[in-house]
Design an enzyme around this catalytic site. Structure first.
Site, PDB file in Angstrom:
ATOM      1  N   SER A  82       0.791  -1.235   0.000  1.00 54.71           N
ATOM      2  CA  SER A  82       0.000   0.000   0.000  1.00 54.71           C
ATOM      3  C   SER A  82       0.820   1.281   0.000  1.00 54.71           C
ATOM      4  CB  SER A  82      -0.956   0.006   1.195  1.00 54.71           C
ATOM      5  OG  SER A  82      -2.031  -0.869   0.960  1.00 54.71           O
ATOM      6  N   ALA A 146      -6.408 -10.514  -1.139  1.00 54.80           N
ATOM      7  CA  ALA A 146      -5.198 -10.123  -1.885  1.00 54.80           C
ATOM      8  C   ALA A 146      -4.448 -11.321  -2.457  1.00 54.80           C
ATOM      9  CB  ALA A 146      -4.275  -9.283  -1.013  1.00 54.80           C
ATOM     10  N   TYR A 172     -10.835   2.885   5.488  1.00 61.11           N
ATOM     11  CA  TYR A 172      -9.763   2.544   4.552  1.00 61.11           C
ATOM     12  C   TYR A 172     -10.227   1.495   3.558  1.00 61.11           C
ATOM     13  CZ  TYR A 172      -4.955   1.452   3.089  1.00 61.11           C
ATOM     14  OH  TYR A 172      -3.797   1.263   2.371  1.00 61.11           O
ATOM     15  N   SER A 173     -10.068   1.787   2.276  1.00 61.44           N
ATOM     16  CA  SER A 173     -10.528   0.867   1.243  1.00 61.44           C
ATOM     17  C   SER A 173      -9.599   0.918   0.039  1.00 61.44           C
ATOM     18  CB  SER A 173     -11.950   1.219   0.804  1.00 61.44           C
ATOM     19  OG  SER A 173     -12.341   0.424  -0.305  1.00 61.44           O
ATOM     20  N   ASN A 174      -9.038  -0.224  -0.332  1.00 61.69           N
ATOM     21  CA  ASN A 174      -8.182  -0.306  -1.508  1.00 61.69           C
ATOM     22  C   ASN A 174      -8.926   0.041  -2.789  1.00 61.69           C
ATOM     23  OD1 ASN A 174      -5.409  -1.520  -0.627  1.00 61.69           O
ATOM     24  ND2 ASN A 174      -6.937  -2.678   0.520  1.00 61.69           N
ATOM     25  N   GLY A 305       2.898  -0.772   4.011  1.00 55.74           N
ATOM     26  CA  GLY A 305       2.468  -1.616   2.906  1.00 55.74           C
ATOM     27  C   GLY A 305       2.587  -3.078   3.274  1.00 55.74           C
TER      28      GLY A 305
END
Length: 352
Positions: A82, A146, A172-174, A305
């Site tokens: 991330s 993932a 929080y969201s990818n 990350g």
């Protein structure tokens, strides 16, 4: 009310005077010394059960490298997860500075009809909402863990099977950054990888940094990456994360990037202030960066990350003059405060 000086009070007040006349000073318990980063890093191996850990600091006096365990080296390439978001946010803010887009643009304006379903509506979301994770869009990685390679449209379709969280609250969201990667392509006509290469990687001479696309192997040199169960996951399809976590890089490149970003090399002052503004996320997140206040009162900025086989964290002073990046070669280490302890050791003053 004035202090009433009783005989006992007078006696107590006289003690420091007597000590001073004797050339003595009162004895106070010593303040515990903050350990050095060199002393904290091996704990990621002995207590955190990581196969290996490494850190590289950058400051006005030069750089300093520390290694614990076996299997990785200073020049290794690794997956940064991330931390990719900091580069994507920088790209979007650069485009805003060039008037190619506005942070108040709706997602619908750039990706018409794409964000719909289960109560989600791109007409109600802005690019600012995506950048600071206040869009409410579900995180597709909660479904895929993932480990499933997806195109951006496939990742979005997974997220849109879920109703949104409350818009305006930090969540929080990818998915937010996958969408931002799509916006960059729509605005520029080029992929986010191409734009990052042209606008960030080449100007800063980040020779170890790349967006690998679907390439499953790491550039040489590199060590091995291990999952929480100990299995070797060095080879990985980066499309499991896309614009939210695809990046491959090195310790020195990350130190250089964050130093350049926070010192103002990549963004005009107004847009760097936007990046550091955490009010919308109630102090939790800016735009591709988040603050962490350490026990000594110092606040550092950066990102972490986590991706299969790797965990990375970069933190820097707000002026970019001091930067630390550390990594472990597993996503399954036991943190339990070690990361905070390492940052405290690096950025808080030590007593003699």
């Amino acid at each position: 009310m004035p202090l009433r000086r009783t005989p006992r009070t007078r006696t107590l007040l006289a003690v420091p005077v007597c000590l001073a006349l004797l050339g003595l000073t009162p004895v106070h318990p010593p303040t515990p010394a903050v350990p050095t980063p060199d002393a904290v890093l091996p704990l990621f191996v002995t207590e955190g059960r990581a196969p290996a850990a490494a850190l590289l600091t950058r400051g006005e006096s030069g750089s300093h490298f520390v290694l614990a365990g076996q299997g990785i080296a200073r020049a290794d390439h690794f997956r940064a997860g991330s931390i990719t978001k900091t580069l994507i946010a920088t790209l979007v803010l650069q485009l805003a500075a060039k008037h190619r887009l506005s942070l108040s643009d709706t997602v619908e304006a750039h990706l018409p009809g794409l964000v719909r379903g289960a109560g989600n509506d791109g007409r109600a979301l802005t690019l600012r909402d995506l950048l600071n994770h206040t869009s409410g869009l579900a995180d597709f990685i909660k479904d895929t863990r993932a480990v499933v390679p997806l195109t951006p449209l496939e990742a979005l379709s997974v997220a849109l099977t879920h109703p949104p969280a409350a818009r305006g609250r930090f969540s929080y969201s990818n998915t937010n950054y996958v969408l931002l990667g799509m916006v960059v392509r729509q605005v520029t006509g080029h992929s986010y990888a191409e734009e990052a290469e042209r606008r960030i990687i080449t100007p800063l001479r980040l020779t170890g940094t790349s967006f690998p696309g679907a390439r499953t192997t790491l550039p040489s040199p590199h060590g091995r990456g291990y999952a929480a169960d100990g299995s070797d996951v060095t080879e990985l399809d980066p499309r499991v994360a896309g614009a939210a976590g695809e990046l491959v890089t090195t310790l020195s490149d990350l130190d250089r990037f964050y130093a350049a970003l926070l010192s103002g090399e990549l963004l005009p002052p107004r847009w760097l202030r936007e990046m550091l503004d955490t009010r919308a996320a109630h102090g939790a997140y800016g735009m591709g960066l988040f603050p962490q206040k350490l026990p000594c009162g110092t606040t550092v900025w950066g990102h972490d990350g986590r991706i299969s086989g790797s965990y990375v964290r970069t933190a820097a002073t707000v002026d970019g003059r001091r930067v630390l990046t550390f990594r472990v070669n597993t996503d399954g280490f036991a943190n339990s405060g070690l990361e905070r302890d390492l940052l405290t050791a690096a950025f808080c003053p030590r007593t003699p």
